[in-house]
Design an enzyme around this catalytic site. Sequence first.
Site, PDB file in Angstrom:
ATOM      1  NE  ARG A  58      -2.616  -2.456   3.191  1.00 30.98           N
ATOM      2  CZ  ARG A  58      -2.878  -2.315   4.206  1.00 30.98           C
ATOM      3  NH1 ARG A  58      -3.408  -1.617   4.777  1.00 30.98           N
ATOM      4  NH2 ARG A  58      -2.452  -3.293   4.745  1.00 30.98           N
ATOM      5  CD  GLU A  95      -3.289  -2.991  14.414  1.00 31.77           C
ATOM      6  OE1 GLU A  95      -3.378  -2.531  13.329  1.00 31.77           O
ATOM      7  OE2 GLU A  95      -3.939  -2.711  15.114  1.00 31.77           O
TER       8      GLU A  95
HETATM    9  O1  LIG Z   1       2.706   0.630  11.613  1.00 30.59           O
HETATM   10  P1  LIG Z   1       2.772  -0.710  11.392  1.00 30.59           P
HETATM   11  O2  LIG Z   1       2.365  -1.484  12.576  1.00 30.59           O
HETATM   12  O3  LIG Z   1       4.148  -1.367  10.975  1.00 30.59           O
HETATM   13  O4  LIG Z   1       1.568  -1.259  10.382  1.00 30.59           O
HETATM   14  C1  LIG Z   1       1.563  -0.422   9.243  1.00 30.59           C
HETATM   15  C2  LIG Z   1       1.682  -1.031   8.086  1.00 30.59           C
HETATM   16  O5  LIG Z   1       0.794  -2.345   7.931  1.00 30.59           O
HETATM   17  C3  LIG Z   1       0.323  -2.268   6.562  1.00 30.59           C
HETATM   18  O6  LIG Z   1       1.095  -2.932   5.584  1.00 30.59           O
HETATM   19  P2  LIG Z   1       1.152  -4.580   5.497  1.00 30.59           P
HETATM   20  O7  LIG Z   1       2.478  -4.931   6.068  1.00 30.59           O
HETATM   21  O8  LIG Z   1      -0.096  -5.187   5.977  1.00 30.59           O
HETATM   22  O9  LIG Z   1       1.245  -5.050   4.035  1.00 30.59           O
HETATM   23  P3  LIG Z   1       0.549  -4.517   2.717  1.00 30.59           P
HETATM   24  O10 LIG Z   1       0.520  -3.246   2.225  1.00 30.59           O
HETATM   25  O11 LIG Z   1       1.183  -5.552   1.452  1.00 30.59           O
HETATM   26  O12 LIG Z   1      -0.960  -4.863   2.911  1.00 30.59           O
HETATM   27  C4  LIG Z   1       0.336  -0.947   5.937  1.00 30.59           C
HETATM   28  O13 LIG Z   1       0.059  -0.690   4.736  1.00 30.59           O
HETATM   29  C5  LIG Z   1       1.564  -0.225   6.719  1.00 30.59           C
HETATM   30  O14 LIG Z   1       2.598  -0.612   5.726  1.00 30.59           O
HETATM   31  N1  LIG Z   2      -5.491  -1.419  11.575  1.00 33.17           N
HETATM   32  C1  LIG Z   2      -5.035  -1.535  10.228  1.00 33.17           C
HETATM   33  N2  LIG Z   2      -5.787  -1.504   9.384  1.00 33.17           N
HETATM   34  C2  LIG Z   2      -4.963  -1.258   7.944  1.00 33.17           C
HETATM   35  N3  LIG Z   2      -4.113  -1.463   7.868  1.00 33.17           N
HETATM   36  C3  LIG Z   2      -3.222  -1.834   8.759  1.00 33.17           C
HETATM   37  N4  LIG Z   2      -1.891  -1.987   9.069  1.00 33.17           N
HETATM   38  C4  LIG Z   2      -1.569  -2.189  10.276  1.00 33.17           C
HETATM   39  N5  LIG Z   2      -2.729  -2.105  10.881  1.00 33.17           N
HETATM   40  C5  LIG Z   2      -3.795  -1.959  10.286  1.00 33.17           C
END
Ligand SMILES: O=P(O)(O)OC[C@H]1O[C@H](OP(=O)(O)OP(=O)(O)O)[C@H](O)[C@@H]1O
Ligand SMILES: Nc1ncnc2[nH]cnc12
Length: 170
Positions: A58, A95
Amino acid sequence: MDFKEYIRVIPDFPQPGISFKDITTLLKDGEMYRKAINELKVMVSDLKIDVIAGPEARGFVVGAPLAYALGVGFAPIRKSGKLPGETIEVGYDLEYGKDTLAMHTDAIEKGQNVLIADDLLATGGTIATSVNLIEQLGGKVVGAAFLIELSDLNGRAKLPEIEVFTLMNY
Ligand SMILES: O=P(O)(O)OC[C@H]1O[C@H](OP(=O)(O)OP(=O)(O)O)[C@H](O)[C@@H]1O
Ligand SMILES: Nc1ncnc2[nH]cnc12
């Protein structure tokens, strides 16, 4: 501008207890997507930025259009095993799980000013890991820009020395 109206909140995804902030409902609206990126562009306009780095997946959706709008390059931060060239890697906690992020060793030139861009700041694990990678490569992180911040998770505390910009707070 109430960007929150365009965010879909889904309880218990991807696991019980997580309130997932889904940005796809914002992205599919061309006018709002453009407004959100333009607003981030205004927020970071005082920074001197050479390159934007965005974590998969993302972070690409926010970082690449912001880089295009600012006329700077984009450096992808990818999950382990996806980049074809020489990489450095760092593991981290999310998370809702664990992962490893990687960058090409030539993604950033020594001394470049880097803005990190992502959709959401939660625990700050992703962004702290991104800072670690960028600094190992000799880059200077001048800020971090997000669409959404989950304030209760206090991700900012992991980045006390970095200026953080966000459009929405939960
Ligand atoms: O602050 P944090 O606890 O590190 O969480 C935030 C991250 O989690 C999600 O990515 P995710 O790793 O789920 O990957 P994605 O973008 O491929 O869905 C989001 O897009 C952030 O990059
Ligand atoms: N609560 C949340 N919603 C969407 N993306 C996330 N990445 C980490 N925590 C998330």
